[in-house]
Design a protein around this motif. Structure first.
Motif, PDB file in Angstrom:
ATOM      1  N   GLU A 112       0.833  -1.211   0.000  1.00 48.69           N
ATOM      2  CA  GLU A 112       0.000   0.000   0.000  1.00 48.69           C
ATOM      3  C   GLU A 112       0.863   1.256   0.000  1.00 48.69           C
ATOM      4  O   GLU A 112       0.560   2.243  -0.673  1.00 48.69           O
ATOM      5  CB  GLU A 112      -0.928   0.019   1.236  1.00 48.69           C
ATOM      6  N   GLN A 113       1.971   1.179   0.753  1.00 45.86           N
ATOM      7  CA  GLN A 113       2.888   2.316   0.819  1.00 45.86           C
ATOM      8  C   GLN A 113       3.476   2.590  -0.578  1.00 45.86           C
ATOM      9  O   GLN A 113       3.598   3.737  -1.000  1.00 45.86           O
ATOM     10  CB  GLN A 113       4.011   1.905   1.765  1.00 45.86           C
ATOM     11  N   VAL A 114       3.790   1.512  -1.290  1.00 51.00           N
ATOM     12  CA  VAL A 114       4.352   1.657  -2.632  1.00 51.00           C
ATOM     13  C   VAL A 114       3.309   2.236  -3.592  1.00 51.00           C
ATOM     14  O   VAL A 114       3.627   3.087  -4.422  1.00 51.00           O
ATOM     15  CB  VAL A 114       4.866   0.291  -3.161  1.00 51.00           C
ATOM     16  N   TRP A 115       2.053   1.797  -3.456  1.00 49.45           N
ATOM     17  CA  TRP A 115       1.009   2.321  -4.359  1.00 49.45           C
ATOM     18  C   TRP A 115       0.893   3.829  -4.214  1.00 49.45           C
ATOM     19  O   TRP A 115       0.835   4.560  -5.199  1.00 49.45           O
ATOM     20  CB  TRP A 115      -0.370   1.701  -4.042  1.00 49.45           C
ATOM     21  N   LYS A 116       0.879   4.282  -2.948  1.00 44.39           N
ATOM     22  CA  LYS A 116       0.756   5.727  -2.701  1.00 44.39           C
ATOM     23  C   LYS A 116       1.935   6.455  -3.324  1.00 44.39           C
ATOM     24  O   LYS A 116       1.774   7.490  -3.973  1.00 44.39           O
ATOM     25  CB  LYS A 116       0.751   6.000  -1.190  1.00 44.39           C
ATOM     26  N   ALA A 117       3.120   5.897  -3.111  1.00 44.01           N
ATOM     27  CA  ALA A 117       4.335   6.530  -3.639  1.00 44.01           C
ATOM     28  C   ALA A 117       4.285   6.590  -5.162  1.00 44.01           C
ATOM     29  O   ALA A 117       4.558   7.630  -5.777  1.00 44.01           O
ATOM     30  CB  ALA A 117       5.561   5.751  -3.180  1.00 44.01           C
ATOM     31  N   MET A 118       3.890   5.488  -5.788  1.00 42.68           N
ATOM     32  CA  MET A 118       3.887   5.420  -7.247  1.00 42.68           C
ATOM     33  C   MET A 118       2.896   6.434  -7.826  1.00 42.68           C
ATOM     34  O   MET A 118       3.190   7.107  -8.804  1.00 42.68           O
ATOM     35  CB  MET A 118       3.514   4.003  -7.719  1.00 42.68           C
ATOM     36  N   ASP A 119       1.726   6.536  -7.189  1.00 50.46           N
ATOM     37  CA  ASP A 119       0.702   7.446  -7.706  1.00 50.46           C
ATOM     38  C   ASP A 119       1.121   8.902  -7.518  1.00 50.46           C
ATOM     39  O   ASP A 119       0.973   9.730  -8.415  1.00 50.46           O
ATOM     40  CB  ASP A 119      -0.649   7.167  -7.043  1.00 50.46           C
ATOM     41  N   ALA A 120       1.675   9.192  -6.336  1.00 52.19           N
ATOM     42  CA  ALA A 120       2.075  10.584  -6.061  1.00 52.19           C
ATOM     43  C   ALA A 120       3.249  11.003  -6.946  1.00 52.19           C
ATOM     44  O   ALA A 120       3.394  12.178  -7.286  1.00 52.19           O
ATOM     45  CB  ALA A 120       2.452  10.720  -4.587  1.00 52.19           C
ATOM     46  N   LEU A 121       4.068  10.053  -7.326  1.00 49.65           N
ATOM     47  CA  LEU A 121       5.279  10.398  -8.095  1.00 49.65           C
ATOM     48  C   LEU A 121       5.055  10.455  -9.599  1.00 49.65           C
ATOM     49  O   LEU A 121       5.949  10.864 -10.340  1.00 49.65           O
ATOM     50  CB  LEU A 121       6.378   9.367  -7.831  1.00 49.65           C
ATOM     51  N   LYS A 122       3.869  10.030 -10.065  1.00 48.08           N
ATOM     52  CA  LYS A 122       3.689   9.898 -11.520  1.00 48.08           C
ATOM     53  C   LYS A 122       4.044  11.202 -12.261  1.00 48.08           C
ATOM     54  O   LYS A 122       4.904  11.193 -13.161  1.00 48.08           O
ATOM     55  CB  LYS A 122       2.250   9.464 -11.847  1.00 48.08           C
ATOM     56  N   ARG A 136       7.335   8.156 -20.910  1.00 46.81           N
ATOM     57  CA  ARG A 136       6.381   8.751 -19.965  1.00 46.81           C
ATOM     58  C   ARG A 136       5.568   7.629 -19.316  1.00 46.81           C
ATOM     59  O   ARG A 136       5.164   6.671 -19.987  1.00 46.81           O
ATOM     60  CB  ARG A 136       5.474   9.689 -20.773  1.00 46.81           C
ATOM     61  N   ILE A 137       5.326   7.765 -18.025  1.00 42.41           N
ATOM     62  CA  ILE A 137       4.558   6.744 -17.287  1.00 42.41           C
ATOM     63  C   ILE A 137       3.056   7.003 -17.456  1.00 42.41           C
ATOM     64  O   ILE A 137       2.586   8.118 -17.250  1.00 42.41           O
ATOM     65  CB  ILE A 137       4.914   6.792 -15.782  1.00 42.41           C
ATOM     66  N   LEU A 138       2.320   5.931 -17.810  1.00 48.36           N
ATOM     67  CA  LEU A 138       0.843   6.045 -17.867  1.00 48.36           C
ATOM     68  C   LEU A 138       0.213   5.465 -16.604  1.00 48.36           C
ATOM     69  O   LEU A 138      -0.854   5.896 -16.168  1.00 48.36           O
ATOM     70  CB  LEU A 138       0.300   5.307 -19.094  1.00 48.36           C
ATOM     71  N   GLY A 139       0.877   4.453 -16.037  1.00 43.94           N
ATOM     72  CA  GLY A 139       0.367   3.818 -14.808  1.00 43.94           C
ATOM     73  C   GLY A 139       1.501   3.000 -14.219  1.00 43.94           C
ATOM     74  O   GLY A 139       2.429   2.629 -14.945  1.00 43.94           O
ATOM     75  N   TYR A 140       1.412   2.712 -12.914  1.00 47.91           N
ATOM     76  CA  TYR A 140       2.540   2.019 -12.279  1.00 47.91           C
ATOM     77  C   TYR A 140       2.067   0.690 -11.693  1.00 47.91           C
ATOM     78  O   TYR A 140       1.221   0.665 -10.811  1.00 47.91           O
ATOM     79  CB  TYR A 140       3.137   2.918 -11.186  1.00 47.91           C
ATOM     80  N   PHE A 141       2.619  -0.426 -12.169  1.00 46.10           N
ATOM     81  CA  PHE A 141       2.230  -1.763 -11.724  1.00 46.10           C
ATOM     82  C   PHE A 141       3.058  -2.166 -10.497  1.00 46.10           C
ATOM     83  O   PHE A 141       4.118  -1.601 -10.238  1.00 46.10           O
ATOM     84  CB  PHE A 141       2.464  -2.791 -12.846  1.00 46.10           C
ATOM     85  N   GLU A 142       2.582  -3.222  -9.813  1.00 47.74           N
ATOM     86  CA  GLU A 142       3.270  -3.663  -8.586  1.00 47.74           C
ATOM     87  C   GLU A 142       3.009  -5.147  -8.400  1.00 47.74           C
ATOM     88  O   GLU A 142       1.895  -5.616  -8.640  1.00 47.74           O
ATOM     89  CB  GLU A 142       2.705  -2.840  -7.424  1.00 47.74           C
ATOM     90  N   ARG A 322      11.119  11.754  -1.834  1.00 50.20           N
ATOM     91  CA  ARG A 322      10.716  11.094  -0.583  1.00 50.20           C
ATOM     92  C   ARG A 322       9.649  11.910   0.164  1.00 50.20           C
ATOM     93  O   ARG A 322       8.773  11.348   0.816  1.00 50.20           O
ATOM     94  CB  ARG A 322      11.935  10.756   0.285  1.00 50.20           C
ATOM     95  N   LYS A 323       9.707  13.225   0.022  1.00 49.36           N
ATOM     96  CA  LYS A 323       8.654  14.065   0.618  1.00 49.36           C
ATOM     97  C   LYS A 323       7.331  13.819  -0.114  1.00 49.36           C
ATOM     98  O   LYS A 323       6.278  13.658   0.502  1.00 49.36           O
ATOM     99  CB  LYS A 323       9.031  15.539   0.518  1.00 49.36           C
ATOM    100  N   ILE A 324       7.418  13.804  -1.442  1.00 46.91           N
ATOM    101  CA  ILE A 324       6.188  13.571  -2.227  1.00 46.91           C
ATOM    102  C   ILE A 324       5.582  12.225  -1.859  1.00 46.91           C
ATOM    103  O   ILE A 324       4.384  12.088  -1.629  1.00 46.91           O
ATOM    104  CB  ILE A 324       6.487  13.622  -3.748  1.00 46.91           C
ATOM    105  N   MET A 325       6.457  11.211  -1.768  1.00 48.37           N
ATOM    106  CA  MET A 325       5.974   9.857  -1.471  1.00 48.37           C
ATOM    107  C   MET A 325       5.308   9.770  -0.107  1.00 48.37           C
ATOM    108  O   MET A 325       4.362   9.033   0.096  1.00 48.37           O
ATOM    109  CB  MET A 325       7.153   8.868  -1.445  1.00 48.37           C
ATOM    110  N   SER A 326       5.835  10.543   0.846  1.00 48.58           N
ATOM    111  CA  SER A 326       5.261  10.428   2.186  1.00 48.58           C
ATOM    112  C   SER A 326       4.110  11.416   2.387  1.00 48.58           C
ATOM    113  O   SER A 326       3.608  11.582   3.506  1.00 48.58           O
ATOM    114  CB  SER A 326       6.356  10.634   3.242  1.00 48.58           C
TER     115      SER A 326
END
Ligand code: MLT
Length: 328
Positions: A112-122, A136-142, A322-326
């Motif tokens: 879940e932590q990774v999902w938040k990070a991936m979405d915030a960083l897109k 360019r990233i369209l979506g981030y898989f995990e 790291r700020k964006i991710m958190s």
């Protein structure tokens, strides 16, 4: 080598799966087979991209490295000779350093932590990697944590790792992390891994549980240790050259399709991971859980973070990311 046979048609008038005349063809490459969550996410992207563009886009999926290995295809995206790809972040990072912020060892403790990070960083990542790598990233898989498999012995302590020949992706973060644990890993392109395990050129590798099933590693590996140093994260990327030729409404539709396909893939992957663990035991593999001294692995790996900063976009970017991710 990237297969020339399939190159050369960036946009064409074709009948898409949605049944309408397609104006744009997107060849979507990935390195896994049809039984892997990556492929299920790819199929979802195909369905949604065609739906949201009313069939103006035709997505064609090429699994199993058919168009080339992950790093080769990423280079082809930069040139605009292939349109899209899903690949492990570790195989993109040598071309697009900034994505390396997703790979600092032991930075994440849950999916879940990774999902938040991936979405915030897109968006912040796209600003950087369109320039670094022309993608360019369209979506981030995990796909969950990359667990360690080997054919020789249970690895319960860091000492057990010593002497094993472990393959990692061609990526400095993975290479140096294993060095911090006392061994010299063997960097190797993904399509070579199964034959190398089969021929005993290497003893082991690290990838998610679902990959151990879909790639039939249980045929050539016996032991699994659930290390938590990295989660398999993998962006669905599109060639920036190609993307910039598209009208804005098609771009928006592809972004929506990419994000929703990623949500779907993450959910499927979570379920498949639990199934994979049970199945691997049935198939004779020995799952020994996390290393008994995992704090040692963690301490060693985290102590070398500063070594990576220059190769992942610089310390300032790492701090910003790291700020964006958190969520700060
Ligand atoms: C790798 O180890 O190179 C990747 O994790 C393979 C993949 O994309 O599944």
């Amino acid at each position: 080598m990237v297969r020339t046979l399939l190159l050369g048609v960036a946009a064409a008038v074709l009948i898409g799966s949605a049944g309408q005349a397609a104006e744009w063809t997107i060849r979507l490459s990935h390195g896994d087979n049809e039984n892997n969550p990556t492929h299920m996410g790819a199929l979802k992207f195909e369905e949604l991209a065609e739906k949201y563009t009313d069939g103006r886009v035709d997505v064609r999926i090429f699994p199993n490295n058919q168009l080339g290995n992950e790093q080769e295809v990423a280079q082809a995206l930069r040139m605009g000779t292939i349109e899209a790809e899903i690949l492990y972040t570790g195989n993109l990072q040598p071309l697009a350093p900034s994505v390396g912020v997703m790979m600092l060892p032991y930075a994440f403790t849950s999916n879940e932590q990774v999902w938040k990070a991936m979405d915030a960083l897109k968006d912040p990542l796209n600003e950087r990697i369109t320039k670094e790598a022309g993608v360019r990233i369209l979506g981030y898989f995990e796909k969950g944590f990359r667990v360690l498999t080997n054919s020789k012995k249970p690895v319960e302590y860091i000492e057990d790792l010593q002497g094993l020949k472990i393959r990692v992706s061609k990526n400095n973060i993975a290479i140096n992390t294993f060095k911090s644990w006392g061994i010299d890993p063997i960097p190797m392109a993904w399509p070579e891994v199964f034959p190398a395990l089969q021929q005993k050129v290497i003893d082991g590798q690290e990838n998610p549980y679902t990959t151990a099933i879909s790639s039939k590693f249980y045929e050539v590996q016996k032991y699994i240790t659930e290390i938590h140093y990295l989660i398999w994260s993998g962006p669905l990327i599109i060639s920036e050259l190609f993307y910039q030729k598209l009208p804005e409404d098609v771009q928006a539709a592809l972004n929506k399709a990419g994000e929703e396909a990623a949500d779907y893939e993450r959910e499927v992957s979570g379920k498949e991971t639990e199934e994979a663990k049970k199945e691997l035991v049935k198939l004779g593999m020995v799952l020994s859980g996390p290393p008994k001294d995992e704090e040692k692995w963690q301490k060693a790996a985290q102590s070398i973070w500063p070594q990576f900063y220059d190769t992942i976009g610089g310390e300032e970017w790492v701090e910003t990311a790291r700020k964006i991710m958190s969520g700060q």
